[in-house]
Write an enzyme that holds these catalytic residues in place. Structure first.
Site, PDB file in Angstrom:
ATOM      1  N   SER A  45      27.965  -0.219 -25.272  1.00 47.88           N
ATOM      2  CA  SER A  45      26.862   0.650 -24.835  1.00 47.88           C
ATOM      3  C   SER A  45      25.812   0.726 -25.938  1.00 47.88           C
ATOM      4  O   SER A  45      26.122   0.622 -27.124  1.00 47.88           O
ATOM      5  CB  SER A  45      27.373   2.057 -24.537  1.00 47.88           C
ATOM      6  OG  SER A  45      27.699   2.742 -25.730  1.00 47.88           O
ATOM      7  N   ASP A  46      24.569   0.905 -25.541  1.00 52.34           N
ATOM      8  CA  ASP A  46      23.575   1.303 -26.519  1.00 52.34           C
ATOM      9  C   ASP A  46      23.962   2.710 -26.989  1.00 52.34           C
ATOM     10  O   ASP A  46      24.768   3.388 -26.349  1.00 52.34           O
ATOM     11  CB  ASP A  46      22.164   1.256 -25.929  1.00 52.34           C
ATOM     12  CG  ASP A  46      21.097   1.117 -27.016  1.00 52.34           C
ATOM     13  OD1 ASP A  46      21.385   1.450 -28.192  1.00 52.34           O
ATOM     14  OD2 ASP A  46      19.970   0.677 -26.701  1.00 52.34           O
ATOM     15  N   TRP A  47      23.391   3.151 -28.087  1.00 55.13           N
ATOM     16  CA  TRP A  47      23.826   4.394 -28.744  1.00 55.13           C
ATOM     17  C   TRP A  47      23.489   5.626 -27.891  1.00 55.13           C
ATOM     18  O   TRP A  47      22.342   5.982 -27.758  1.00 55.13           O
ATOM     19  CB  TRP A  47      23.197   4.470 -30.140  1.00 55.13           C
ATOM     20  CG  TRP A  47      24.021   3.791 -31.204  1.00 55.13           C
ATOM     21  CD1 TRP A  47      24.370   4.349 -32.399  1.00 55.13           C
ATOM     22  CD2 TRP A  47      24.616   2.480 -31.208  1.00 55.13           C
ATOM     23  NE1 TRP A  47      25.160   3.469 -33.113  1.00 55.13           N
ATOM     24  CE2 TRP A  47      25.324   2.324 -32.424  1.00 55.13           C
ATOM     25  CE3 TRP A  47      24.647   1.424 -30.293  1.00 55.13           C
ATOM     26  CZ2 TRP A  47      26.033   1.167 -32.750  1.00 55.13           C
ATOM     27  CZ3 TRP A  47      25.356   0.275 -30.619  1.00 55.13           C
ATOM     28  CH2 TRP A  47      26.033   0.155 -31.831  1.00 55.13           C
ATOM     29  N   ALA A  93      24.151   5.657 -24.631  1.00 48.32           N
ATOM     30  CA  ALA A  93      23.779   5.204 -23.293  1.00 48.32           C
ATOM     31  C   ALA A  93      24.935   5.328 -22.306  1.00 48.32           C
ATOM     32  O   ALA A  93      24.786   4.997 -21.137  1.00 48.32           O
ATOM     33  CB  ALA A  93      23.279   3.763 -23.332  1.00 48.32           C
TER      34      ALA A  93
END
Ligand SMILES: *[C@@H]1O[C@H](CO)[C@@H](O)[C@H](O)[C@H]1NC(C)=O
Ligand SMILES: *[C@@H]1O[C@H](CO)[C@@H](O)[C@H](O)[C@H]1NC(C)=O
Ligand SMILES: *[C@@H]1O[C@H](CO)[C@@H](O)[C@H](O)[C@H]1NC(C)=O
Ligand SMILES: *[C@@H]1O[C@H](CO)[C@@H](O)[C@H](O)[C@H]1NC(C)=O
Ligand SMILES: *[C@@H]1O[C@H](CO)[C@@H](O)[C@H](O)[C@H]1NC(C)=O
Ligand SMILES: *[C@@H]1O[C@H](CO)[C@@H](O)[C@H](O)[C@H]1NC(C)=O
Ligand SMILES: *[C@@H]1O[C@H](CO)[C@@H](O)[C@H](O)[C@H]1NC(C)=O
Ligand SMILES: *[C@@H]1O[C@H](CO)[C@@H](O)[C@H](O)[C@H]1NC(C)=O
Ligand SMILES: *[C@@H]1O[C@H](CO)[C@@H](O)[C@H](O)[C@H]1NC(C)=O
Ligand SMILES: *[C@@H]1O[C@H](CO)[C@@H](O)[C@H](O)[C@H]1NC(C)=O
Length: 872
Positions: free
Chosen positions: A291-293, A295
């Site tokens: 995941s993006d941070w 997200a």
């Protein structure tokens, strides 16, 4: 939090309620919101996938030994600033595996010291040089490796560059999917050859900064409850935004980062259509999705939708709680998340790790992202365990030379009336804030979030600390002194009187440096909230150019920018004798531009985007104001595949410099196009099924085996662990709705581990899609002659007209960068694969070569198509 589960389920399976919105003419109309189809179960790894066989075997051997807690440790970050890197997983001390280190950025190692700052992806793409792109990736990989990084968080194909204002376009490569696809593949191979895992990001449709995160948007005063939805239809997805990710998967990329925003009203990190169907099934991706941070928005739901690793692990920075960690342990124990899904996560993570050549024993992490101090808390957020945390290891080797070469070879000569190359000019006047240094120091602004002095890179997480920054002023002055040239510089855009007095003197050659800047959404520079708020030059750059040109007949303009700027008012002025786009060149900026201006490097770069005359002429723009009340702002990608040059061509609109354009100090002639057809046989859609989902190892179902190992356990404040606080599941979870049966909130088939049919477009054990999509159907050759008097590189480009009524006039399909000596002729050889010749057919759910007549062109830009031939 319970609502998040429900929200996911709705988003993934049923159309959201119809929303009302105002149209341009002010009438209230109902619009049908885009929805994302559910796709379950999540595909598991294929033991025979090409290039992954050894990695799979090693991963299987390792993962089979793991306990449930150890598997969860691999999947879950330990929390924001809990360890040294920008993200880290848990470790497996029992088997000697240290925590994996995830570290930015796509152009250098972020936040450390004694590292290099490479040219931006966009500047590297302008070289149109596969070899340089590969060497750049390798050098960045070597630096990451030298710092103890496990996963380098790059390269970038999302944003692709739908809108020129998009804040992070420079981190990626180009709005053309083929140029981006080739660039991302070469970068990935380079990075992974150096022994670190690459991460293709941000998947997918992450085209603007505005509204990508609710908290960030609220900070700017926009009251939204959900992030932006990029609404993309199936054909556009395949032919444009997914295309480079397909190349990334084919190149063997180990990880993919899902993006912040929603796609068709389902969050990218829990969008089963994107992760399960497109990425893992159709493209056959064998690595892991991270995941993006922040997200990730759900626990079990994101797990079954195809997410494999949550970063940085906590729900939001420093909450100390996680959707995974203990919750994932419980989710498997209570049967909500199938054990095979957790095993597949662990397998994917370890297979990517082994594929990059890593072994269980890794070199230690020798830096802390959070400080340059030598000593400090190793657990930064908890302010705990002070020790040596920075070893200041110099990982740069001789990368400065490569950086200088890439930036020079990525500098596009847009106009030249013969004033270049410079030959010992009598009097050189260098003008502009952008020629000098930042008075606060090259790293004086946090994550490069300002426009003081020359812009070498944009701002945000896609940056690194400069080891030095060679300014244009410093390099040009050194050259001038060597040549006996009189030299003066005015490092301000506003010193009108002084500038005019100098540039109007006899024999003056004026070189003006102007810029525009952009970056990531969490930093606002001069009202630009990541995305550019306009396409004009910054700091009065237009007036500066016009003022100088009004009195100096030899005015040369150099632009540093993250994409096109509007040069409409002055590019045609005859006193402006040359214009160069130098992109974001990195640490060797001044040396690179000096090499080009003085002809030590004969320019041959090509603009990786088009230069329209007005902002409106691009046809797409950032959505700057929420358009859906408090709900998710809706961005319809209604232009389809028509962005950048495809849009200008369709509108039959003039533009200033088209995609692919760039000049040289010598001249070339194109002739003798030849087309050779290959016999590749008919296309066979893939058939058959996978095996059933495997599991690896056993686990106890007694909850007491999962509580923290002992009272003396060295618990770190806010740290995310796989352990339970108590053997009482409901209390350990702290989920007020604990006990809700999976059927209530997970879609049907989400937990089904039986054998699944293969997609016709997917590969049978081949990452990147059906193998036959990459059969070469035609080979095209042409002769290129250097008709000038200087040696130089030429970048012949192969364009294709697919011929259908809905197709772009032409699309780029291949290119080469060829060195040719004066008077010599070289052959350009290009290929067309089945995918190149196909359209995505949403009804068939496959690539199909249409019956329309197809024409190939070999030319020097998307509009200078010297040669053509029909494909028969
Ligand atoms: C999980 O990772 C943490 C942090 O590295 C470590 O302290 C712990 O021992 C690991 N747990 C297991 C079961 O390996
Ligand atoms: C934001 O919108 C919500 C929902 O309409 C409303 O309850 C809240 O008061 C608004 N917040 C602000 C700061 O305007
Ligand atoms: C588990 O997830 C829920 C949200 O679904 C959250 O409220 C809870 O705090 C989490 N538990 C732990 C131990 O992190
Ligand atoms: C540097 O940039 C900051 C942030 O944009 C700005 O406020 C400041 O005035 C600039 N300083 C100089 C000396 O240019
Ligand atoms: C310099 O300018 C003077 C005056 O215009 C002119 O006579 C001379 O030729 C110029 N010299 C060069 C090298 O351009
Ligand atoms: C465009 O934005 C830049 C940067 O914020 C600013 O310097 C410039 O004045 C703006 N241009 C116009 C025409 O407003
Ligand atoms: C070009 O420069 C000359 C001065 O050498 C000036 O007289 C003329 O007006 C300029 N032309 C333009 C179009 O600005
Ligand atoms: C679970 O393990 C604990 C500790 O070993 C033991 O006391 C307990 O009886 C076990 N529970 C079950 C249901 O087996
Ligand atoms: C299983 O565990 C998850 C994670 O804590 C929780 O959200 C869910 O409600 C639990 N389900 C059951 C049936 O116990
Ligand atoms: C092309 O034309 C042939 C013969 O008319 C037809 O059978 C085939 O389906 C067509 N293919 C496509 C992709 O339309």
């Amino acid at each position: 939090m319970h609502l998040q589960h429900v929200a996911l389920w709705l988003a993934a399976t049923v159309p959201a309620a119809a929303r009302a919105s105002c149209t341009n003419n002010g009438q209230l109309t109902k619009r049908v919101p885009a929805t994302s189809d559910p796709y379950y179960p999540s595909p598991w790894m294929d033991p025979e996938a090409d290039g992954w066989e050894d990695a799979y075997a090693k991963a299987k051997d390792f993962v089979s030994q793991l306990t449930l807690l150890e598997k969860v440790n691999l999947t879950t970050g330990v929390g924001w600033a809990a360890e040294q890197c920008v993200g880290q997983t848990g470790s497996i001390p029992r088997l000697g595996l240290r925590s994996m280190c995830m570290q930015d950025s796509p152009l250098g190692i972020r936040g450390t010291d004694y590292n290099s700052v490479f040219p931006s992806g966009q500047t590297a793409a302008a070289t149109f040089d596969r070899n340089l792109l590969n060497r750049r990736g390798y050098a960045m990989g070597i630096e990451a490796k030298g710092k103890g990084v496990t996963v380098l968080l790059g390269p970038v194909a999302g944003p692709l560059g739908r809108m020129p204002e998009g804040g992070r376009n420079w981190e990626g490569f180009s709005p053309d999917p083929v140029l981006t696809g080739i660039s991302i593949a070469e970068t990935i191979k380079g990075v992974q050859d150096a022994g670190v895992v690459a991460c293709a990001k941000h998947f997918v449709g992450n085209e603007q900064e505005h509204f990508r995160q609710v908290g960030e948007a609220k900070g700017y005063g926009y009251n939204i409850s959900e992030t932006l939805s990029s609404n993309i239809d199936d054909k556009t997805m395949h032919e444009l935004y997914l295309w480079p990710f397909q190349d990334a998967v084919r190149a063997g990329v180990g990880s993919v980062m899902c993006s912040y925003q929603q796609v068709n009203n389902s969050y990218a990190c829990q969008n089963s259509k994107l992760l399960n169907d497109l990425l893992k099934n159709e493209l056959g991706f064998q690595g892991f999705v991270m995941s993006d941070w922040q997200a990730q928005h759900t626990g079990a739901a994101s797990a079954v939708a195809g997410l494999d690793m949550t970063m940085p692990g906590d729900t939001e920075f420093n909450t100390g709680i996680s959707f995974w960690g203990a919750n994932l342990t419980l989710g498997v124990l209570n049967g909500t998340v199938p054990a095979w899904r957790l095993d597949d996560m662990a397998m994917r993570i370890m297979a990517a790790y082994f594929k990059a050549g890593l072994t269980i024993k890794q070199d230690p992490i020798n830096f802390s992202f959070w400080t340059r101090d030598t000593y400090g808390p190793i657990h930064w957020a908890a302010n705990k365990d002070v020790q040596q945390i920075n070893w200041h290891v110099d990982v740069r080797q001789d990368h400065g030379n490569l950086i200088r070469e890439i930036a020079a070879k990525g500098t596009v000569l847009l106009k030249n009336n013969g004033s270049l190359p410079l030959k010992k000019p009598k009097f050189l006047v260098v003008v502009g804030d952008d020629a000098g240094g930042n008075p606060l120091g090259p790293n004086g602004c946090n994550d490069r979030g300002c426009d003081n002095g020359t812009v070498g890179i944009g701002w945000g997480s896609g940056t690194a600390n400069y080891p030095y920054l060679v300014t244009p002023d410093a390099a040009l002055q050194a050259q001038a002194i060597k040549d006996g040239t009189r030299y003066e510089s005015v490092l301000s855009n506003y010193a009108n009187t002084q500038t005019r007095a100098l540039v109007s003197q006899a024999n003056a050659t004026a070189v003006i440096f102007v810029n525009a800047d952009s970056g990531e959404g969490y930093i606002n520079v001069d009202g630009n909230e990541g995305d550019r708020k306009n396409l004009t030059l910054w700091k009065n750059g237009d007036d500066l150019v016009k003022n100088v040109a009004s009195v100096c007949p030899n005015t040369i303009v150099v632009i540093h920018s993250p994409g096109p700027v509007l040069i409409t008012d002055w590019y045609n002025n005859p006193n402006i004798t040359a214009i160069l786009w130098a992109g974001f060149p990195g640490q060797e900026s001044g040396n690179s531009i000096t090499d080009v201006l003085y002809g030590k490097v004969n320019p041959s770069a090509r603009t990786p985007f088009s230069w329209g005359a007005t902002r409106e002429s691009f046809g797409t723009d950032v959505l700057y104001e929420p358009n859906n009340g408090n709900g998710a702002p809706q961005q319809d990608f209604s232009e389809g595949v028509f962005i950048d040059y495809r849009h200008f061509d369709k509108a039959n609109a003039s533009l200033i410099y088209e995609f692919g354009f760039g000049l040289s100090y010598t001249t070339f002639e194109y002739s003798n196009i030849q087309v050779q057809k290959s016999s590749s046989g008919a296309y066979n859609p893939t058939t058959g099924t996978t095996g059933p989902a495997p599991t690896f190892g056993n686990y106890s179902t007694n909850l007491t085996d999962y509580v923290f190992p002992s009272d003396e356990f060295p618990y770190v404040y806010q740290y995310i662990y796989p352990y339970l606080n108590t053997s009482d599941a409901k209390n350990a979870s702290a989920d007020p709705f604990y006990g809700q049966p999976a059927e209530d909130f997970l879609p049907p088939q989400a937990t089904n581990g039986s054998a699944q049919p293969l997609l016709r477009s997917s590969g049978k054990s081949v990452p990147g899609g059906n193998r036959q999509l990459f059969d070469v159907l035609y080979t095209i050759t042409a002769d290129i002659k250097n008709t000038g008097s200087l040696a130089g590189d030429e970048v012949p480009q192969l364009y294709l007209s697919l011929g259908g009524p809905d197709d772009p006039k032409v699309v780029l399909r291949d290119f080469a960068r060829i060195r040719i000596d004066p008077g010599q002729t070289s052959q350009f050889r290009a290929k067309l694969t089945r995918r190149d010749l196909s359209n995505w057919d949403p009804a068939v759910q496959d690539w199909v070569v249409s019956n329309a007549t197809k024409t190939v062109y070999v030319g020097r830009s998307s509009r200078l198509l010297d040669l053509s031939a029909q494909l028969l």
